[in-house]
Scaffold this motif. Structure first.
Motif, PDB file in Angstrom:
ATOM      1  N   TYR A 202       0.822  -1.220   0.000  1.00  0.00           N
ATOM      2  CA  TYR A 202       0.000   0.000   0.000  1.00  0.00           C
ATOM      3  C   TYR A 202       0.856   1.270   0.000  1.00  0.00           C
ATOM      4  N   PRO A 203       1.879   1.381   0.888  1.00  0.00           N
ATOM      5  CA  PRO A 203       2.695   2.613   0.877  1.00  0.00           C
ATOM      6  C   PRO A 203       3.457   2.793  -0.437  1.00  0.00           C
ATOM      7  N   LEU A 204       3.865   1.685  -1.062  1.00  0.00           N
ATOM      8  CA  LEU A 204       4.575   1.794  -2.340  1.00  0.00           C
ATOM      9  C   LEU A 204       3.680   2.397  -3.409  1.00  0.00           C
ATOM     10  N   THR A 205       2.412   1.974  -3.406  1.00  0.00           N
ATOM     11  CA  THR A 205       1.477   2.426  -4.442  1.00  0.00           C
ATOM     12  C   THR A 205       1.037   3.863  -4.225  1.00  0.00           C
ATOM     13  N   ARG A 206       0.818   4.249  -2.958  1.00  0.00           N
ATOM     14  CA  ARG A 206       0.313   5.597  -2.685  1.00  0.00           C
ATOM     15  C   ARG A 206       1.410   6.600  -2.320  1.00  0.00           C
ATOM     16  N   GLY A 207       2.642   6.101  -2.082  1.00  0.00           N
ATOM     17  CA  GLY A 207       3.704   6.941  -1.516  1.00  0.00           C
ATOM     18  C   GLY A 207       3.957   8.240  -2.249  1.00  0.00           C
ATOM     19  N   ARG A 208       4.154   8.142  -3.565  1.00  0.00           N
ATOM     20  CA  ARG A 208       4.519   9.340  -4.325  1.00  0.00           C
ATOM     21  C   ARG A 208       3.428  10.398  -4.250  1.00  0.00           C
ATOM     22  N   GLU A 209       2.182   9.952  -4.418  1.00  0.00           N
ATOM     23  CA  GLU A 209       1.041  10.865  -4.425  1.00  0.00           C
ATOM     24  C   GLU A 209       0.911  11.591  -3.082  1.00  0.00           C
ATOM     25  N   LEU A 210       1.265  10.898  -1.980  1.00  0.00           N
ATOM     26  CA  LEU A 210       1.125  11.482  -0.638  1.00  0.00           C
ATOM     27  C   LEU A 210       2.400  12.168  -0.152  1.00  0.00           C
ATOM     28  N   GLY A 402       6.133  -4.200  -8.503  1.00  0.00           N
ATOM     29  CA  GLY A 402       6.521  -3.516  -9.748  1.00  0.00           C
ATOM     30  C   GLY A 402       5.590  -2.361 -10.063  1.00  0.00           C
ATOM     31  N   LEU A 403       4.267  -2.606  -9.925  1.00  0.00           N
ATOM     32  CA  LEU A 403       3.285  -1.542 -10.191  1.00  0.00           C
ATOM     33  C   LEU A 403       3.458  -0.395  -9.200  1.00  0.00           C
ATOM     34  N   GLY A 404       3.791  -0.748  -7.944  1.00  0.00           N
ATOM     35  CA  GLY A 404       4.069   0.290  -6.945  1.00  0.00           C
ATOM     36  C   GLY A 404       5.314   1.087  -7.305  1.00  0.00           C
ATOM     37  N   LEU A 405       6.332   0.371  -7.797  1.00  0.00           N
ATOM     38  CA  LEU A 405       7.587   1.037  -8.159  1.00  0.00           C
ATOM     39  C   LEU A 405       7.445   1.957  -9.372  1.00  0.00           C
ATOM     40  N   VAL A 406       6.390   1.739 -10.181  1.00  0.00           N
ATOM     41  CA  VAL A 406       6.146   2.631 -11.328  1.00  0.00           C
ATOM     42  C   VAL A 406       6.041   4.075 -10.849  1.00  0.00           C
ATOM     43  N   SER A 407       5.442   4.255  -9.662  1.00  0.00           N
ATOM     44  CA  SER A 407       5.301   5.626  -9.147  1.00  0.00           C
ATOM     45  C   SER A 407       6.659   6.233  -8.807  1.00  0.00           C
ATOM     46  N   VAL A 408       7.654   5.378  -8.570  1.00  0.00           N
ATOM     47  CA  VAL A 408       9.000   5.874  -8.244  1.00  0.00           C
ATOM     48  C   VAL A 408       9.833   6.015  -9.508  1.00  0.00           C
ATOM     49  N   VAL A 409       9.938   4.925 -10.299  1.00  0.00           N
ATOM     50  CA  VAL A 409      10.892   4.910 -11.422  1.00  0.00           C
ATOM     51  C   VAL A 409      10.336   5.576 -12.678  1.00  0.00           C
TER      52      VAL A 409
END
Length: 468
Positions: A202-210, A402-409
């Motif tokens: 959950y934090p990986l997926t929402r991290g960037r937005e928050l 991987g889908l969570g990391l999309v928000s990072v990479v």
């Protein structure tokens, strides 16, 4: 195989329709990520439980329950009134897929003798390729045709006739099988697995937005403690009544432990690549869904062809080296793609992507079909459901990671407030950067594969029978 096909099509069909969903439903980037990651999360969190329930209550029964629920959830996705309802329906769909999908491999494992399983997994590999072909193409065509003015909705509604057919055929032709000794469902194990996965993903997926809040890092660190508690509890549960959710003795089987590591990391690479690739073609290059879908056809044909070849001809002769060659070919394909994208920029054509996509597709085909057989080869039959659930879980966990990391990479390198003329170049740059990460992950997979068995049990017999 129909169930495996439906699951695969559903993952790939959604990717191609994402820009259309974003426009029509007014979904934010975060909601778009949740439409894909929510499915992967629910799928990953429920797979071990789904596999164990099949061992306990019967694999055929769970398979049919999963297909019925998946078909219903598909209808809810198709008739979703807003992005929030679509995300919720996708989470339900992922949960139902978790009941259905582990039964596929465990039914195969429990039904076929070792010397026959190679052929069945070859067919499974071809189905993987066919799902990869059909998903983007079907998604593109259904979105482009805008049937009855329904926009993107038919991509979910198409599951209804397929699901009903699978229910009828499954109830007629599948033989029921269970674990030989009576097992009980480990509810504490279920709670710990689900909690640990949610705290990590959950934090990986929402991290960037928050804005990467402190609680996100604390949650990911806490997930490690939850998984440690899970292992300790499962050990005690094994001693107490021999009915744990996760059969920890499986990890003493070297081929299983190594294969699980490869599956997890492979899932990360695929999760990053497929979402980023879709966004690059449709938003970055401004291509239609149909053009993007057709561009992926060489990749899908290559996966399907190489998957059949690898199991039937190559792995029986060369063993583990075929999988390692696949990892190197995928890495080469990704590096070629970065080169082509850099060279042609926004002017790149579909045919200029064909070579890297074929090289990547052949590499993926050499891995996907024989890997499952290699992981399950030494697993006792009574734990087929648990092992199958774990294989699917770690791949989906990797996928969700991987889908969570999309928000990072990917999104992490794109400014949120771009002028229209800057969108294309920014997406092209972000795509090349994300592919660099994918190449690094594939290099790690190559190294991990040294721990896989050199040969898979039953493959020598397959060679002998095919030569005779």
């Amino acid at each position: 195989m129909t169930a495996a096909f439906m699951d695969l099509v559903d993952v790939t069909i959604v990717n191609i329709a994402i820009p259309s969903i974003q426009r029509d439903a007014g979904a934010s980037f975060s909601q778009i990520q949740w439409i894909t990651a929510g499915y992967a999360l629910a799928f990953a969190a429920g797979l071990v439980t789904g596999g164990r329930l099949g061992d306990i209550h019967g694999r055929k029964r769970l398979f049919l329950v999963g297909i019925a629920g998946f078909t219903l959830a598909s209808a809810l996705c198709g008739f979703a009134a807003n992005p929030e309802m679509l995300v919720a329906s996708r989470i339900l769909q992922g949960g139902m897929a978790a009941m259905m999908v582990p039964q596929v491999l465990s039914i195969v494992h429990a039904t076929f003798p070792a010397e026959e399983r190679g052929k069945v997994f070859g067919l499974f590999g071809a189905i993987v390729g066919l799902g990869a072909v059909s998903g983007p193409l079907l998604g593109a065509l259904l979105t482009e045709w805008n049937l009855f003015g329904l926009e993107w909705r038919p991509i979910f509604l198409i599951n209804l006739p397929v699901g009903i057919a699978a229910l009828v055929l499954g109830s007629r032709f599948i033989t029921e099988s269970k674990a030989p000794k009576a097992l009980k469902l480990d509810l504490v194990g279920v709670a710990l697995v689900t909690l640990g996965l949610l705290m990590l993903l959950y934090p990986l997926t929402r991290g960037r937005e928050l804005g990467w809040p402190l609680w996100g890092y604390a949650s990911m660190a806490g997930a490690v403690l939850v998984f440690a508690a899970l292992v300790a509890y499962e050990k005690r549960k094994t001693v107490r009544d021999g009915s744990p959710l996760i059969e920890l003795s499986l990890f003493r089987v070297k081929s299983f432990a190594a294969g699980i590591a490869v599956q997890t990391v492979f899932g990360v690479a695929l999760g990053v690549f497929f979402l980023v690739w879709t966004l690059y073609m449709q938003i970055g290059l401004g291509w239609s869904p149909l053009r993007a879908g057709l561009t992926g056809v060489p990749f899908s044909i290559a996966v399907s062809t190489a998957a059949g070849l690898s199991v039937q001809k190559l792995v029986p002769r060369f063993g583990r080296r075929v999988l390692q060659a696949g990892a190197l070919l995928m890495t080469l394909g990704v590096l070629l793609y970065i080169g082509e994208s850099h060279r042609y920029g926004l002017g790149i054509a579909s045919w200029q992507m064909a070579l890297p996509l074929v090289v990547m597709g052949v590499g993926m085909g050499l891995i996907v079909a024989p890997l499952t057989d290699a992981v399950l080869s030494d697993v006792p039959r009574e734990h087929a459901g648990s092992a199958s659930g774990l294989i699917n879980t770690v791949q989906q966990m990797g996928n969700a990671l991987g889908l969570g990391l999309v928000s990072v990479v990917f999104f992490g390198t794109i400014d949120d407030h771009l002028a229209p003329q800057r969108v294309g170049p920014a997406f092209v740059d972000a795509f090349q950067g994300a592919l660099g990460w994918v190449a690094g992950v594939l290099g790690l997979i190559f190294l991990l594969m040294f721990a896989l068995p050199g040969r898979v049990a039953g493959q020598e017999e397959t060679v002998g029978s095919s030569e005779s």
